[in-house]
Scaffold this motif. Structure first.
Motif, PDB file in Angstrom:
ATOM      1  N   GLY A  63     -24.429 -23.159  71.419  1.00  0.00           N
ATOM      2  CA  GLY A  63     -23.206 -23.747  70.895  1.00  0.00           C
ATOM      3  C   GLY A  63     -22.646 -23.092  69.656  1.00  0.00           C
ATOM      4  O   GLY A  63     -21.590 -23.511  69.146  1.00  0.00           O
ATOM      5  N   TYR A  64     -23.276 -22.037  69.146  1.00  0.00           N
ATOM      6  CA  TYR A  64     -22.766 -21.357  67.957  1.00  0.00           C
ATOM      7  C   TYR A  64     -21.636 -20.402  68.337  1.00  0.00           C
ATOM      8  O   TYR A  64     -21.593 -19.868  69.446  1.00  0.00           O
ATOM      9  N   LEU A  65     -20.748 -20.171  67.388  1.00  0.00           N
ATOM     10  CA  LEU A  65     -19.697 -19.166  67.527  1.00  0.00           C
ATOM     11  C   LEU A  65     -20.222 -17.895  66.867  1.00  0.00           C
ATOM     12  O   LEU A  65     -20.469 -17.874  65.659  1.00  0.00           O
ATOM     13  N   VAL A  66     -20.381 -16.830  67.646  1.00  0.00           N
ATOM     14  CA  VAL A  66     -21.090 -15.648  67.163  1.00  0.00           C
ATOM     15  C   VAL A  66     -20.197 -14.414  67.229  1.00  0.00           C
ATOM     16  O   VAL A  66     -19.635 -14.102  68.282  1.00  0.00           O
ATOM     17  N   THR A  67     -20.095 -13.714  66.098  1.00  0.00           N
ATOM     18  CA  THR A  67     -19.462 -12.404  66.057  1.00  0.00           C
ATOM     19  C   THR A  67     -20.569 -11.374  65.944  1.00  0.00           C
ATOM     20  O   THR A  67     -21.349 -11.374  64.987  1.00  0.00           O
ATOM     21  N   ALA A  91     -19.364 -17.672  76.946  1.00  0.00           N
ATOM     22  CA  ALA A  91     -18.757 -16.358  76.737  1.00  0.00           C
ATOM     23  C   ALA A  91     -17.623 -16.430  75.724  1.00  0.00           C
ATOM     24  O   ALA A  91     -17.438 -15.513  74.915  1.00  0.00           O
ATOM     25  N   GLU A  92     -16.884 -17.524  75.732  1.00  0.00           N
ATOM     26  CA  GLU A  92     -15.764 -17.667  74.803  1.00  0.00           C
ATOM     27  C   GLU A  92     -16.213 -17.821  73.357  1.00  0.00           C
ATOM     28  O   GLU A  92     -15.416 -17.648  72.432  1.00  0.00           O
ATOM     29  N   ARG A  93     -17.481 -18.115  73.143  1.00  0.00           N
ATOM     30  CA  ARG A  93     -17.990 -18.271  71.780  1.00  0.00           C
ATOM     31  C   ARG A  93     -18.412 -16.942  71.171  1.00  0.00           C
ATOM     32  O   ARG A  93     -18.829 -16.887  70.010  1.00  0.00           O
ATOM     33  N   ILE A  94     -18.328 -15.848  71.930  1.00  0.00           N
ATOM     34  CA  ILE A  94     -18.815 -14.540  71.479  1.00  0.00           C
ATOM     35  C   ILE A  94     -17.641 -13.584  71.254  1.00  0.00           C
ATOM     36  O   ILE A  94     -16.750 -13.457  72.082  1.00  0.00           O
TER      37      ILE A  94
END
Length: 254
Positions: A63-67, A91-94
């Motif tokens: 559930g984390y947003l990851v760059t 996938a949208e969180r990456i």
């Protein structure tokens, strides 16, 4: 000896078989749990040296947003393929970017910044470390956490195995095998530099050589605490022993 390439170079086998090799590394399990504890659930995380996306993917699935940022296009291509195979909501969180951790400005901040699995050790322990800690500080919210995983010098002092010894022999899809040989190993104590040339050999199901590549892996070891303190961090807790070969340092931005 055959021509020696840098690690993670385009068309090199260290990049192509990175996930095969890391899947056998007993020092890695458990690191994702440590990193996931550094940001609030659903928080935003910056990963420097995301490689093929092992940690990026795992955190996004939680559930984390990851760059994820990496210097090597060969690694990012695999990270993108891994991202594309995820459920759409994960996938949208990456977000994946090519960039240099020693000179990076995304003009935004995160709850946590990770520099995992010896990423910092790939660059010399001097100006490059100083600049990387500045990058981490510049991308962290006040009170945000940074994690740095570094190798142990004592693990690098050991003698190399015999040149003909196979240090890894792993099955590949389709019946082939990946074999690794250590051709050179040297640790220069005075400057904390470890050099190792590893030959990657891919064999088919009959045992014939399909591809081979000799590649140089270099690590630098030093105490990260002075570099972190200079960038405005404090050590948040004692370094965490991780496997037999490294420690994870957790810092807080002040």
């Amino acid at each position: 000896m055959a021509q020696v390439r840098p690690y993670y170079v385009e068309r090199g086998l260290s990049a192509a078989f990175y996930d095969v090799v890391t899947a056998t590394d007993a020092s890695l399990p458990g690191d994702i749990d440590i990193y996931a504890g550094l940001a609030a659930p659903g928080g935003e995380v910056l990963e420097l040296g995301c490689g093929t996306g092992r940690i990026t993917e795992a955190l996004a699935l939680r559930g984390y947003l990851v760059t994820g940022v990496d210097l090597a296009p060969s690694m990012l291509k695999q990270a993108e393929a891994r991202r594309a195979a995820l459920p759409p909501e994960a996938a949208e969180r990456i977000r994946l970017l090519q960039g240099d951790m020693t000179d990076l400005n995304l003009k935004r901040s995160f709850q946590a910044v990770l520099c995992p699995f010896f990423t910092l050790a790939h660059v010399p322990a001097g100006t490059a470390w100083k600049n990387t800690f500045r990058t981490m500080a510049a991308h962290l919210e006040p009170g945000g956490m940074a994690a740095v995983h570094l190798p142990l010098a004592e693990h690098m002092r050991g003698p190399p195995p015999a040149r003909e010894a196979i240090v890894l022999d792993e099955a590949l899809p389709g019946g082939g095998r990946l074999q690794l040989h250590v051709l050179e190993r040297r640790f220069r104590e005075r400057i904390g530099r470890f050099d190792q040339v590893i030959e990657y050999v891919e064999r088919d199901a009959r045992g014939a050589v399909v591809r081979r590549s000799a590649e140089r892996l270099t690590y630098y070891v030093a105490d990260p605490v002075p570099f972190a303190e200079q960038a405005g961090f404090v050590l948040d807790r004692p370094p965490i022993d991780h496997g037999a070969v490294g420690k994870i340092f957790i810092f807080k931005r002040i």
